[in-house]
Design a protein around this motif. Structure first.
Motif, PDB file in Angstrom:
ATOM      1  N   ASN A 275       4.800  -8.545   9.072  1.00  0.00           N
ATOM      2  CA  ASN A 275       4.103  -9.384  10.038  1.00  0.00           C
ATOM      3  C   ASN A 275       2.805  -8.729  10.516  1.00  0.00           C
ATOM      4  OD1 ASN A 275       3.810 -11.739  11.574  1.00  0.00           O
ATOM      5  ND2 ASN A 275       4.755 -10.808  13.382  1.00  0.00           N
ATOM      6  N   LEU A 276       2.032  -8.207   9.560  1.00  0.00           N
ATOM      7  CA  LEU A 276       0.755  -7.580   9.856  1.00  0.00           C
ATOM      8  C   LEU A 276      -0.378  -8.565   9.626  1.00  0.00           C
ATOM      9  CD1 LEU A 276       1.146  -4.149   7.983  1.00  0.00           C
ATOM     10  CD2 LEU A 276       1.334  -4.536  10.448  1.00  0.00           C
ATOM     11  N   ASP A 277      -1.438  -8.422  10.414  1.00  0.00           N
ATOM     12  CA  ASP A 277      -2.673  -9.106  10.076  1.00  0.00           C
ATOM     13  C   ASP A 277      -3.137  -8.546   8.730  1.00  0.00           C
ATOM     14  OD1 ASP A 277      -5.607  -9.541   9.888  1.00  0.00           O
ATOM     15  OD2 ASP A 277      -5.375 -10.360  11.909  1.00  0.00           O
ATOM     16  N   PRO A 278      -3.549  -9.395   7.785  1.00  0.00           N
ATOM     17  CA  PRO A 278      -3.943  -8.879   6.469  1.00  0.00           C
ATOM     18  C   PRO A 278      -4.989  -7.780   6.517  1.00  0.00           C
ATOM     19  CG  PRO A 278      -3.672 -11.245   6.339  1.00  0.00           C
ATOM     20  CD  PRO A 278      -3.514 -10.877   7.785  1.00  0.00           C
ATOM     21  N   VAL A 279      -5.941  -7.849   7.451  1.00  0.00           N
ATOM     22  CA  VAL A 279      -6.955  -6.801   7.499  1.00  0.00           C
ATOM     23  C   VAL A 279      -6.348  -5.482   7.971  1.00  0.00           C
ATOM     24  CG1 VAL A 279      -7.803  -7.176   9.866  1.00  0.00           C
ATOM     25  CG2 VAL A 279      -9.357  -6.305   8.091  1.00  0.00           C
ATOM     26  N   ASP A 280      -5.315  -5.540   8.814  1.00  0.00           N
ATOM     27  CA  ASP A 280      -4.624  -4.315   9.209  1.00  0.00           C
ATOM     28  C   ASP A 280      -3.868  -3.715   8.027  1.00  0.00           C
ATOM     29  OD1 ASP A 280      -5.506  -4.330  11.844  1.00  0.00           O
ATOM     30  OD2 ASP A 280      -3.838  -5.579  12.520  1.00  0.00           O
ATOM     31  N   ALA A 281      -3.239  -4.580   7.226  1.00  0.00           N
ATOM     32  CA  ALA A 281      -2.557  -4.097   6.025  1.00  0.00           C
ATOM     33  C   ALA A 281      -3.562  -3.473   5.061  1.00  0.00           C
ATOM     34  CB  ALA A 281      -1.809  -5.244   5.351  1.00  0.00           C
ATOM     35  N   TYR A 282      -4.727  -4.062   4.955  1.00  0.00           N
ATOM     36  CA  TYR A 282      -5.793  -3.550   4.085  1.00  0.00           C
ATOM     37  C   TYR A 282      -6.242  -2.155   4.536  1.00  0.00           C
ATOM     38  CZ  TYR A 282     -10.445  -3.770   1.747  1.00  0.00           C
ATOM     39  OH  TYR A 282     -11.564  -3.536   0.996  1.00  0.00           O
ATOM     40  N   MET A 283      -6.473  -1.986   5.839  1.00  0.00           N
ATOM     41  CA  MET A 283      -6.865  -0.670   6.341  1.00  0.00           C
ATOM     42  C   MET A 283      -5.734   0.340   6.182  1.00  0.00           C
ATOM     43  SD  MET A 283      -9.236  -1.354   9.724  1.00  0.00           S
ATOM     44  CE  MET A 283      -8.013  -2.309  10.621  1.00  0.00           C
ATOM     45  N   LEU A 284      -4.493  -0.098   6.405  1.00  0.00           N
ATOM     46  CA  LEU A 284      -3.354   0.803   6.271  1.00  0.00           C
ATOM     47  C   LEU A 284      -3.226   1.337   4.854  1.00  0.00           C
ATOM     48  CD1 LEU A 284      -0.734   2.146   7.252  1.00  0.00           C
ATOM     49  CD2 LEU A 284       0.449  -0.034   6.785  1.00  0.00           C
ATOM     50  N   VAL A 285      -3.299   0.461   3.867  1.00  0.00           N
ATOM     51  CA  VAL A 285      -3.114   0.938   2.493  1.00  0.00           C
ATOM     52  C   VAL A 285      -4.236   1.866   2.062  1.00  0.00           C
ATOM     53  CG1 VAL A 285      -1.754  -1.092   1.847  1.00  0.00           C
ATOM     54  CG2 VAL A 285      -4.211  -1.064   1.358  1.00  0.00           C
ATOM     55  N   SER A 286      -5.403   1.756   2.685  1.00  0.00           N
ATOM     56  CA  SER A 286      -6.503   2.658   2.372  1.00  0.00           C
ATOM     57  C   SER A 286      -6.205   4.086   2.803  1.00  0.00           C
ATOM     58  CB  SER A 286      -7.783   2.171   3.049  1.00  0.00           C
ATOM     59  OG  SER A 286      -8.921   2.858   2.590  1.00  0.00           O
ATOM     60  N   THR A 287      -5.346   4.247   3.824  1.00  0.00           N
ATOM     61  CA  THR A 287      -5.048   5.577   4.345  1.00  0.00           C
ATOM     62  C   THR A 287      -3.926   6.285   3.599  1.00  0.00           C
ATOM     63  OG1 THR A 287      -3.380   4.890   5.985  1.00  0.00           O
ATOM     64  CG2 THR A 287      -5.700   4.779   6.646  1.00  0.00           C
ATOM     65  N   CYS A 288      -3.111   5.548   2.820  1.00  0.00           N
ATOM     66  CA  CYS A 288      -1.943   6.217   2.232  1.00  0.00           C
ATOM     67  C   CYS A 288      -1.451   5.617   0.922  1.00  0.00           C
ATOM     68  CB  CYS A 288      -0.794   6.259   3.228  1.00  0.00           C
ATOM     69  SG  CYS A 288      -0.299   4.635   3.864  1.00  0.00           S
ATOM     70  N   GLY A 289      -2.059   4.565   0.414  1.00  0.00           N
ATOM     71  CA  GLY A 289      -1.644   3.990  -0.865  1.00  0.00           C
ATOM     72  C   GLY A 289      -2.499   4.507  -2.003  1.00  0.00           C
ATOM     73  N   ASP A 290      -1.919   4.605  -3.183  1.00  0.00           N
ATOM     74  CA  ASP A 290      -2.603   5.229  -4.317  1.00  0.00           C
ATOM     75  C   ASP A 290      -2.810   4.269  -5.483  1.00  0.00           C
ATOM     76  OD1 ASP A 290      -2.524   7.589  -2.919  1.00  0.00           O
ATOM     77  OD2 ASP A 290      -0.811   8.416  -4.011  1.00  0.00           O
ATOM     78  N   LEU A 291      -4.072   4.137  -5.896  1.00  0.00           N
ATOM     79  CA  LEU A 291      -4.388   3.422  -7.130  1.00  0.00           C
ATOM     80  C   LEU A 291      -4.189   4.342  -8.328  1.00  0.00           C
ATOM     81  CD1 LEU A 291      -7.662   1.402  -6.397  1.00  0.00           C
ATOM     82  CD2 LEU A 291      -5.519   0.471  -7.311  1.00  0.00           C
ATOM     83  N   ARG A 292      -3.576   3.814  -9.376  1.00  0.00           N
ATOM     84  CA  ARG A 292      -3.372   4.585 -10.595  1.00  0.00           C
ATOM     85  C   ARG A 292      -3.664   3.714 -11.810  1.00  0.00           C
ATOM     86  NH1 ARG A 292       2.475   7.654  -9.598  1.00  0.00           N
ATOM     87  NH2 ARG A 292       2.017   8.410  -7.477  1.00  0.00           N
ATOM     88  N   ILE A 293      -4.269   4.314 -12.810  1.00  0.00           N
ATOM     89  CA  ILE A 293      -4.384   3.648 -14.106  1.00  0.00           C
ATOM     90  C   ILE A 293      -3.106   3.945 -14.861  1.00  0.00           C
ATOM     91  CG2 ILE A 293      -5.660   3.503 -16.266  1.00  0.00           C
ATOM     92  CD1 ILE A 293      -8.148   4.394 -14.738  1.00  0.00           C
ATOM     93  N   SER A 294      -2.273   2.947 -15.022  1.00  0.00           N
ATOM     94  CA  SER A 294      -0.979   3.163 -15.671  1.00  0.00           C
ATOM     95  C   SER A 294      -1.052   3.048 -17.186  1.00  0.00           C
ATOM     96  CB  SER A 294       0.049   2.155 -15.133  1.00  0.00           C
ATOM     97  OG  SER A 294       0.278   2.372 -13.759  1.00  0.00           O
ATOM     98  N   GLU A 295      -1.997   2.239 -17.673  1.00  0.00           N
ATOM     99  CA  GLU A 295      -2.091   2.031 -19.136  1.00  0.00           C
ATOM    100  C   GLU A 295      -3.505   1.584 -19.465  1.00  0.00           C
ATOM    101  OE1 GLU A 295      -2.814   0.033 -22.420  1.00  0.00           O
ATOM    102  OE2 GLU A 295      -2.054  -1.394 -20.929  1.00  0.00           O
ATOM    103  N   ILE A 296      -4.087   2.242 -20.486  1.00  0.00           N
ATOM    104  CA  ILE A 296      -5.481   1.945 -20.834  1.00  0.00           C
ATOM    105  C   ILE A 296      -5.706   1.955 -22.349  1.00  0.00           C
ATOM    106  CG2 ILE A 296      -6.332   4.346 -20.752  1.00  0.00           C
ATOM    107  CD1 ILE A 296      -8.762   3.240 -19.174  1.00  0.00           C
ATOM    108  N   VAL A 297      -4.637   1.760 -23.118  1.00  0.00           N
ATOM    109  CA  VAL A 297      -4.765   1.815 -24.586  1.00  0.00           C
ATOM    110  C   VAL A 297      -4.319   0.548 -25.298  1.00  0.00           C
ATOM    111  CG1 VAL A 297      -4.583   4.323 -24.679  1.00  0.00           C
ATOM    112  CG2 VAL A 297      -2.506   2.948 -24.837  1.00  0.00           C
ATOM    113  N   ASP A 298      -3.580  -0.305 -24.622  1.00  0.00           N
ATOM    114  CA  ASP A 298      -3.023  -1.488 -25.299  1.00  0.00           C
ATOM    115  C   ASP A 298      -3.954  -2.679 -25.142  1.00  0.00           C
ATOM    116  OD1 ASP A 298      -0.804  -0.023 -26.106  1.00  0.00           O
ATOM    117  OD2 ASP A 298       0.289  -0.481 -24.254  1.00  0.00           O
ATOM    118  N   MET A 299      -5.064  -2.627 -25.876  1.00  0.00           N
ATOM    119  CA  MET A 299      -6.064  -3.684 -25.747  1.00  0.00           C
ATOM    120  C   MET A 299      -5.504  -5.042 -26.154  1.00  0.00           C
ATOM    121  SD  MET A 299      -8.536  -2.865 -29.035  1.00  0.00           S
ATOM    122  CE  MET A 299      -8.963  -1.241 -28.415  1.00  0.00           C
ATOM    123  N   PRO A 300      -6.001  -6.116 -25.517  1.00  0.00           N
ATOM    124  CA  PRO A 300      -7.205  -6.151 -24.671  1.00  0.00           C
ATOM    125  C   PRO A 300      -6.945  -5.970 -23.182  1.00  0.00           C
ATOM    126  CG  PRO A 300      -6.517  -8.374 -25.084  1.00  0.00           C
ATOM    127  CD  PRO A 300      -5.534  -7.490 -25.815  1.00  0.00           C
TER     128      PRO A 300
END
Length: 314
Positions: A275-300
């Motif tokens: 029950n978060l305001d979406p912009v609060d969720a957006y700021m929260l994930v910026s402080t502790c969530g991690d982007l990862r490239i999981s796969e970059i070879v199975d084109m396209p």
């Protein structure tokens, strides 16, 4: 201040951007240990009493000040500056903002938003977010680098081959960073300190927090590095791992769009579940969530994943 340091560089000795013509504030021999007083990325424009009305009023000419520069004696082009990150002395105050026009999902979150953080600078216990979220802390310097060889003034915003605004969370205490030297003396500076950040800093800000940094500067002669590299002292995600992760993905032929989709899906998940305001969720994930490239070879199509630590809410 640091009793075992060779020098202390106060926050008033700061500059904006990179320029090899900047006069050094200190000459230091290789092997010197230096304590830097670092301002937050707003340069003190945002404080404990700031409100969301202060976000659009930010003077972007004063964003991301870095303390320095330090002239390291004997440093020459082709050498590497070896930076041993010894300690951080946090302030206990921080902020996270959604700045219009900035961030991975800037087209979706167009209005300013602001979260003010308070944390224990001694224990570094997780800091409260809202009524029941707690974000684990891991201090680091977001901007750390040396002057580029090209003449003129260069913006501090983009990262560079000589370092700068790298925003790498793992440049924390115990890490050893190596930077390519391109000018005599290296002209080293550091700032943009954070109490916590997720890999990607997706909304454009983390927990921006003024603090002091203790670093040892040394030289590796003739290293001929092309880009920064670093060595960590041990595991890098232990502060987040305890409860596992919620993970969303973005799948498609474009990595940037995949990242946007993965983050957007996580924002939607957390906003609906807690029950978060979406912009609060957006700021929260910026402080502790991690982007990862999981796969970059199975084109396209490639797979980008976004990991959010469940310990924040459990």
């Amino acid at each position: 201040m640091c009793s075992n340091c060779d020098y202390t560089i106060h926050g008033r000795s700061h500059h904006f951007g990179w320029d090899k013509s900047f006069a050094p504030v200190q000459h230091a021999a290789p092997g010197s240990t230096i304590e830097f007083e670092c301002l937050d990325s707003s340069g003190g424009q945002l404080t404990r009493t700031s409100t969301v009305a202060d976000v659009p009023a930010l003077d972007f000419g004063k964003i991301n000040p870095v303390t320095g520069p330090i002239f390291v004696e004997g440093a020459e082009p082709g050498d590497a500056l070896k930076v041993t990150i010894e300690a951080f002395k946090p302030s206990g105050f921080g902020w996270t903002a959604n700045i219009p026009g900035f961030g991975l999902l800037a087209d979706q979150f167009k209005d300013p938003a602001l979260t003010i953080w308070s944390y224990d600078p001694s224990s570094l216990e997780p800091s409260a977010f809202g009524s029941h979220g707690r974000v684990p802390l891991k201090p680091f310097a977001g901007t750390i680098g040396v002057a580029p060889a090209e003449p003129g003034h260069h913006s501090v915003v983009p990262p560079r081959r000589v370092g700068g605004n790298l925003d790498i969370r793992d440049l924390s205490a115990g890490t050893v960073l190596y930077l390519p030297v391109e000018v005599a003396g290296a002209l080293f500076s550091v700032g943009d300190t954070h109490a916590a950040q997720g890999d990607g800093e997706v909304c454009g800000t983390a927990i921006e927090s003024p603090m002091n940094v203790v670093l040892k500067l040394d030289l590796v002669k003739g290293a001929n590095l092309k880009m920064p590299r670093f060595t960590t002292a041990g595991p890098v995600t232990r502060h987040l791992d305890a409860k596992g992760y919620e993970v969303t993905t973005g799948v498609g032929p474009d990595l940037m769009e995949g990242a946007r989709i993965a983050v957007g899906e996580m924002v939607e998940l957390l906003a609906s579940r807690y029950n978060l305001d979406p912009v609060d969720a957006y700021m929260l994930v910026s402080t502790c969530g991690d982007l990862r490239i999981s796969e970059i070879v199975d084109m396209p199509n490639w797979v980008v994943s976004f990991y959010f630590p469940r310990c924040v809410f459990e």
